[in-house]
Design an enzyme around this catalytic site. Sequence first.
Site, PDB file in Angstrom:
ATOM      1  N   TYR A 153      -4.485   7.420  67.533  1.00 29.26           N
ATOM      2  CA  TYR A 153      -3.372   6.746  66.872  1.00 29.26           C
ATOM      3  C   TYR A 153      -3.852   5.422  66.278  1.00 29.26           C
ATOM      4  O   TYR A 153      -4.398   4.560  66.976  1.00 29.26           O
ATOM      5  CB  TYR A 153      -2.214   6.463  67.846  1.00 29.26           C
ATOM      6  CG  TYR A 153      -1.555   7.687  68.453  1.00 29.26           C
ATOM      7  CD1 TYR A 153      -1.701   8.962  67.893  1.00 29.26           C
ATOM      8  CD2 TYR A 153      -0.762   7.586  69.594  1.00 29.26           C
ATOM      9  CE1 TYR A 153      -1.091  10.080  68.448  1.00 29.26           C
ATOM     10  CE2 TYR A 153      -0.142   8.691  70.159  1.00 29.26           C
ATOM     11  CZ  TYR A 153      -0.319   9.941  69.593  1.00 29.26           C
ATOM     12  OH  TYR A 153       0.295  11.037  70.155  1.00 29.26           O
ATOM     13  N   ARG A 187      11.017  14.022  65.490  1.00 33.20           N
ATOM     14  CA  ARG A 187      10.386  13.005  64.632  1.00 33.20           C
ATOM     15  C   ARG A 187      11.462  12.178  63.914  1.00 33.20           C
ATOM     16  O   ARG A 187      11.306  11.791  62.757  1.00 33.20           O
ATOM     17  CB  ARG A 187       9.409  13.652  63.648  1.00 33.20           C
ATOM     18  CG  ARG A 187       8.285  14.389  64.376  1.00 33.20           C
ATOM     19  CD  ARG A 187       7.281  15.019  63.444  1.00 33.20           C
ATOM     20  NE  ARG A 187       6.330  15.856  64.167  1.00 33.20           N
ATOM     21  CZ  ARG A 187       5.118  15.486  64.562  1.00 33.20           C
ATOM     22  NH1 ARG A 187       4.687  14.286  64.300  1.00 33.20           N
ATOM     23  NH2 ARG A 187       4.328  16.316  65.209  1.00 33.20           N
ATOM     24  N   GLY A 188      12.549  11.945  64.619  1.00 34.16           N
ATOM     25  CA  GLY A 188      13.635  11.114  64.086  1.00 34.16           C
ATOM     26  C   GLY A 188      14.731  11.918  63.410  1.00 34.16           C
ATOM     27  O   GLY A 188      15.869  11.457  63.297  1.00 34.16           O
TER      28      GLY A 188
HETATM   29  N1  LIG Z   1       0.614  15.384  71.724  1.00 35.36           N
HETATM   30  C1  LIG Z   1       0.834  15.380  70.435  1.00 35.36           C
HETATM   31  O1  LIG Z   1       0.191  16.092  69.661  1.00 35.36           O
HETATM   32  C2  LIG Z   1       1.921  14.500  69.881  1.00 35.36           C
HETATM   33  C3  LIG Z   1       2.422  14.687  68.575  1.00 35.36           C
HETATM   34  C4  LIG Z   1       3.440  13.857  68.135  1.00 35.36           C
HETATM   35  C5  LIG Z   1       3.950  12.863  68.969  1.00 35.36           C
HETATM   36  N2  LIG Z   1       3.445  12.698  70.222  1.00 35.36           N
HETATM   37  C6  LIG Z   1       3.955  11.671  71.135  1.00 35.36           C
HETATM   38  O2  LIG Z   1       5.366  11.764  71.207  1.00 35.36           O
HETATM   39  C7  LIG Z   1       5.933  10.496  70.920  1.00 35.36           C
HETATM   40  C8  LIG Z   1       7.295  10.649  70.268  1.00 35.36           C
HETATM   41  O3  LIG Z   1       7.226  11.498  69.156  1.00 35.36           O
HETATM   42  P1  LIG Z   1       7.542  11.041  67.663  1.00 35.36           P
HETATM   43  O4  LIG Z   1       7.391   9.570  67.526  1.00 35.36           O
HETATM   44  O5  LIG Z   1       6.759  11.947  66.792  1.00 35.36           O
HETATM   45  O6  LIG Z   1       9.040  11.485  67.422  1.00 35.36           O
HETATM   46  P2  LIG Z   1      10.454  11.228  68.094  1.00 35.36           P
HETATM   47  O7  LIG Z   1      10.363  10.450  69.312  1.00 35.36           O
HETATM   48  O8  LIG Z   1      11.096  12.563  68.101  1.00 35.36           O
HETATM   49  O9  LIG Z   1      11.159  10.380  66.949  1.00 35.36           O
HETATM   50  C9  LIG Z   1      10.688   9.125  66.583  1.00 35.36           C
HETATM   51  C10 LIG Z   1      11.501   8.640  65.396  1.00 35.36           C
HETATM   52  O10 LIG Z   1      12.866   8.562  65.760  1.00 35.36           O
HETATM   53  C11 LIG Z   1      13.417   7.318  65.416  1.00 35.36           C
HETATM   54  N3  LIG Z   1      14.311   6.954  66.531  1.00 35.36           N
HETATM   55  C12 LIG Z   1      13.981   6.785  67.831  1.00 35.36           C
HETATM   56  N4  LIG Z   1      15.072   6.517  68.581  1.00 35.36           N
HETATM   57  C13 LIG Z   1      16.116   6.517  67.721  1.00 35.36           C
HETATM   58  C14 LIG Z   1      17.506   6.297  67.864  1.00 35.36           C
HETATM   59  N5  LIG Z   1      18.037   6.041  69.063  1.00 35.36           N
HETATM   60  N6  LIG Z   1      18.300   6.362  66.758  1.00 35.36           N
HETATM   61  C15 LIG Z   1      17.769   6.629  65.557  1.00 35.36           C
HETATM   62  N7  LIG Z   1      16.450   6.854  65.339  1.00 35.36           N
HETATM   63  C16 LIG Z   1      15.643   6.785  66.412  1.00 35.36           C
HETATM   64  C17 LIG Z   1      12.265   6.371  65.262  1.00 35.36           C
HETATM   65  O11 LIG Z   1      12.514   5.480  64.199  1.00 35.36           O
HETATM   66  P3  LIG Z   1      12.428   3.885  64.407  1.00 35.36           P
HETATM   67  O12 LIG Z   1      11.025   3.581  64.763  1.00 35.36           O
HETATM   68  O13 LIG Z   1      12.833   3.354  63.078  1.00 35.36           O
HETATM   69  O14 LIG Z   1      13.407   3.573  65.498  1.00 35.36           O
HETATM   70  C18 LIG Z   1      11.096   7.292  64.894  1.00 35.36           C
HETATM   71  O15 LIG Z   1      10.927   7.396  63.497  1.00 35.36           O
HETATM   72  C19 LIG Z   1       4.888   9.824  70.028  1.00 35.36           C
HETATM   73  O16 LIG Z   1       5.042   8.438  70.015  1.00 35.36           O
HETATM   74  C20 LIG Z   1       3.612  10.261  70.697  1.00 35.36           C
HETATM   75  O17 LIG Z   1       3.353   9.433  71.821  1.00 35.36           O
HETATM   76  C21 LIG Z   1       2.450  13.506  70.677  1.00 35.36           C
END
Ligand SMILES: NC(=O)c1ccc[n+]([C@@H]2O[C@H](COP(=O)([O-])OP(=O)(O)OC[C@H]3O[C@@H](n4cnc5c(N)ncnc54)[C@H](OP(=O)(O)O)[C@@H]3O)[C@@H](O)[C@H]2O)c1
Length: 331
Positions: free
Chosen positions: A61, A207-208
Amino acid sequence: MTNANSVPMVTLGDELSVSAIGFGAMALTPVYGEVDDTESLATLNRCVDLGVTFIDTANVYGGGENEKLIARLLADRRDEVTLATKFGIVGNPAARGDAAYVRQCIDESLQRLRTDVVDLYYMHRRDHNVPIEETVGAMAELVAAGKVRHLGLSEVTADELRAAVAVHPIAAVQSEWSIWSRDVERNVVPAAAELGVGFVPYSPLGRGFLTGTIRSAADLPSTDFRRNMPRFSEGALDTNLAVVEVVKSAAELQGSTAAQVALAWLRYRADALGVASVPIPGTRRAERVQENLGSLSVTLTREQLDTLDAAAAAVSGNRSADLSWVSAGRE
Ligand SMILES: NC(=O)c1ccc[n+]([C@@H]2O[C@H](COP(=O)([O-])OP(=O)(O)OC[C@H]3O[C@@H](n4cnc5c(N)ncnc54)[C@H](OP(=O)(O)O)[C@@H]3O)[C@@H](O)[C@H]2O)c1
């Protein structure tokens, strides 16, 4: 059991106990839009202040910058955090998992994180040129050396998980799981439940998308990674808004937010499938950490669960541009 902030604890596999909601730090280095380090650090500190102490990063990352940011949180709060990081992604898509590389990666991560131990060390993706037994064997040596406390695997199939567990206990599988990404429920989640391995759903808010804040591709900055994803392409995104409407309707009935419903749904599904599970939603904003934590007190009726369960049928587009990069493409 709860932690010092009254957040319930969940015991994953290998007796690893973590806060019932974690935090995914990926987007604190640019991936879904721009970031501000001061705001990101405030968000990370808010997590720990509230008892969201299971923090997830990876060596890839931000090209290492994400781990360096986490180091700034850990500097005076290391003991409060259950720290998870990952190794193995070396390109898009390309993975490496030979023993020498595993040993090299942990030392680099520990240096960037400025700590001497990682609580949960994941293989981020499987290297298909290396038997998984070799990769997990090398990871097990890191446990013996005291550099790592527990092992995890991301986007493995049920068969790969079984092979890994034969080498060393696995605390968690981390794979995508949410209202619109349910393929893991077929084989991987049942295998984890059977083997006593925990499950860490990544991108639990789609992813949001499932929060209802993205209404069209135009809402995404030009550099946003999601623009390359099949489900966010213009045609698919319009179709997928139907899924969001279902989540929003459930939220309105509840007096909660769509994000909270998406996270609560995961809790119910994990319970139904008998797996210990802790999602890791990510956000750049401190106030959303509190909102997402609030999902733990959201209850859903049988009728709401049925409606949410049915929503996935309407999803257009795969969850990855290259399905072999995730477990779904290799089962
Ligand atoms: N192992 C893997 O291959 C892999 C792949 C992808 C992700 N991950 C892990 O999973 C974690 C989470 O996944 P992710 O970041 O892809 O997606 P997510 O948690 O499903 O969604 C994140 C998005 O949602 C928004 N968000 C969060 N809380 C919110 C709320 N209460 N209201 C409105 N919008 C909200 C955030 O925007 P804002 O920032 O503007 O709030 C961000 O753009 C990552 O940080 C990573 O650690 C792992």
